[in-house]
Design a protein around this motif. Structure first.
Motif, mmCIF file in Angstrom:
data_model
loop_
_atom_site.group_PDB
_atom_site.id
_atom_site.type_symbol
_atom_site.label_atom_id
_atom_site.label_comp_id
_atom_site.label_asym_id
_atom_site.label_seq_id
_atom_site.Cartn_x
_atom_site.Cartn_y
_atom_site.Cartn_z
ATOM 1 N N LEU A 1 0.822 -1.209 0.000
ATOM 2 C CA LEU A 1 0.000 0.000 0.000
ATOM 3 C C LEU A 1 0.859 1.262 0.000
ATOM 4 C CD1 LEU A 1 -3.029 0.478 -0.137
ATOM 5 C CD2 LEU A 1 -3.053 0.755 2.348
ATOM 6 N N ARG A 2 2.048 1.202 0.564
ATOM 7 C CA ARG A 2 2.934 2.361 0.526
ATOM 8 C C ARG A 2 3.351 2.673 -0.923
ATOM 9 N NH1 ARG A 2 6.205 4.812 4.341
ATOM 10 N NH2 ARG A 2 4.439 4.312 5.705
ATOM 11 N N ASP A 3 3.507 1.641 -1.741
ATOM 12 C CA ASP A 3 3.808 1.872 -3.157
ATOM 13 C C ASP A 3 2.702 2.685 -3.822
ATOM 14 O OD1 ASP A 3 6.269 0.492 -3.345
ATOM 15 O OD2 ASP A 3 5.231 -1.425 -3.510
ATOM 16 N N ILE A 4 1.459 2.370 -3.497
ATOM 17 C CA ILE A 4 0.344 3.107 -4.092
ATOM 18 C C ILE A 4 0.378 4.560 -3.629
ATOM 19 C CG2 ILE A 4 -2.141 3.173 -4.451
ATOM 20 C CD1 ILE A 4 -0.675 0.668 -5.550
ATOM 21 N N ALA A 5 0.713 4.774 -2.347
ATOM 22 C CA ALA A 5 0.852 6.141 -1.839
ATOM 23 C C ALA A 5 1.932 6.894 -2.613
ATOM 24 C CB ALA A 5 1.175 6.112 -0.353
ATOM 25 N N LYS A 6 3.037 6.219 -2.920
ATOM 26 C CA LYS A 6 4.120 6.854 -3.682
ATOM 27 C C LYS A 6 3.673 7.177 -5.101
ATOM 28 C CE LYS A 6 7.906 4.709 -1.073
ATOM 29 N NZ LYS A 6 9.009 3.724 -1.108
ATOM 30 N N LEU A 7 2.884 6.286 -5.698
ATOM 31 C CA LEU A 7 2.365 6.543 -7.037
ATOM 32 C C LEU A 7 1.431 7.755 -7.029
ATOM 33 C CD1 LEU A 7 1.663 2.881 -8.149
ATOM 34 C CD2 LEU A 7 3.165 4.484 -9.338
ATOM 35 N N TYR A 8 0.569 7.836 -6.031
ATOM 36 C CA TYR A 8 -0.329 8.987 -5.915
ATOM 37 C C TYR A 8 0.488 10.265 -5.725
ATOM 38 C CZ TYR A 8 -4.751 6.365 -5.469
ATOM 39 O OH TYR A 8 -5.857 5.580 -5.703
ATOM 40 N N SER A 9 1.555 10.178 -4.934
ATOM 41 C CA SER A 9 2.401 11.347 -4.697
ATOM 42 C C SER A 9 3.013 11.854 -5.998
ATOM 43 C CB SER A 9 3.508 10.995 -3.699
ATOM 44 O OG SER A 9 4.363 12.084 -3.467
#
Length: 335
Positions: free
Chosen positions: A99-107
């Motif tokens: 889920l942190r990867d998805i946060a990075k993608l959104y960032s």
């Protein structure tokens, strides 16, 4: 209108490097002209948060709690959720992501859109868990963080349910339908089922077996197996400490106001878990509050008890739309 952002050379948690596409929708005021509200969708949701078929149209819309006359509403699709209809964008290597990867993608997507500050982030279930991850990744991003029916970690109970879902998705003859039927028993409560079906075998919704089969087939008709596997996996990876166990220390760095909304009958992200998070975090952070939806409908109550959700968030958005013009951004130049 579905819009697209390409993110090249993204390196995920497992070290895999690939090009990804994010799709998103914008509702209400033009980007750059009003405070921004980021809405994160739940496991089988998407960016269609309002409008005729919007899954949260009772909360987001003209003269609703999140008023499209006053705010820019931004909603991304989790990459690989299949909403763009392109088979090539499904993430078959979904276990390489957390889920942190998805946060990075959104960032990265927010950077491409020229957004560095968001008035409010709101989302339920895995969408709310993603908000926690985004806020820890960028502690100054949100002025208001509104995670609903979720927490900043996946407990052993949540992971257990995800494991059962995974087994069904990998082994069933009708994986999406069967997994959805199982999921509905998690998303609702025993009291909800009794209320809905026990009074009469001739209930307008039919019997419980038929109701579950209906929901299973309905999801099977609109949601792809690869997308379900991905989203179920991501839910199991929610952990703002990234395995270190120092959740409070990670959350304490968030500068914005945190408004936790829990559900008294939630059997997935339990209210006791949310209250523990609130009590422990409130000892080291002043700008945190908690509200509890009172409902018999379990985890799904955040999609059912619209009036209660509205009563909790109205003070945030009714006050904010008049005093947060500072959150405006310069209009985005065409690219």
């Amino acid at each position: 209108m579905l819009q697209k952002i390409k993110i090249s050379n993204f390196k995920n948690n497992a070290g895999t490097i690939q090009e990804l596409q994010l799709t998103y929708q914008i509702f209400g005021r033009e980007l750059g002209t009003a405070p921004i509200v980021l809405v994160n969708h739940a496991l089988t949701g998407n960016s269609a948060v309002t409008g005729k078929n919007g899954w949260w149209k009772e909360i987001i819309g003209i003269d609703k709690s999140i008023d499209l006359k006053d705010y820019t509403v931004l909603a991304f699709n989790n990459p690989g959720n299949g909403f763009d209809g392109e088979e090539s964008h499904l993430l078959l290597n979904y276990k390489d992501f957390n889920l942190r990867d998805i946060a990075k993608l959104y960032s990265e997507a927010l950077k491409q859109l020229g957004v560095s500050k968001i008035f409010a982030g709101i989302g339920g279930s895995v969408g709310g868990a993603l908000l926690w991850e985004q806020a820890v990744l960028d502690p100054d991003l949100f002025e208001h963080l509104i995670p609903i029916a979720t927490d900043y970690k996946a407990t052993p109970w949540v992971k257990a349910q995800c494991k059962v879902q995974e087994q069904i998705l990998n082994n069933s003859v009708s994986p999406v339908s069967d997994a959805r039927m199982h999921a509905m028993t998690i998303y609702r409560s025993p009291e909800s089922f009794v209320f809905k079906f026990a009074s009469s075998q001739n209930h307008k919704s039919g019997n419980i077996e038929g109701w579950l089969e209906h929901h299973g087939k309905k999801l099977e008709n609109r949601f792809q197996l690869a997308a379900y596997k991905l989203m179920n996996h991501l839910l199991s990876t929610s952990d703002i400490s990234l395995g270190r166990g120092d959740h409070l220390n990670s959350a304490s760095k968030i500068t914005g106001d945190i408004h936790i909304i829990t559900i008294n009958s939630d059997g997935l992200f339990t209210p006791s878990e949310n209250w523990d998070t609130y009590v422990n975090l409130s000892l080291i952070k002043e700008n945190i509050s908690i509200h509890e939806i009172r409902s018999i409908h379990g985890h799904d109550a955040f999609l059912i008890e619209n009036s209660q959700v509205a009563s909790f968030i109205d003070p945030i958005f009714n006050a904010g739309n008049k005093q947060n013009e500072k959150n405006k951004h310069s209009p985005i130049r065409s690219r």
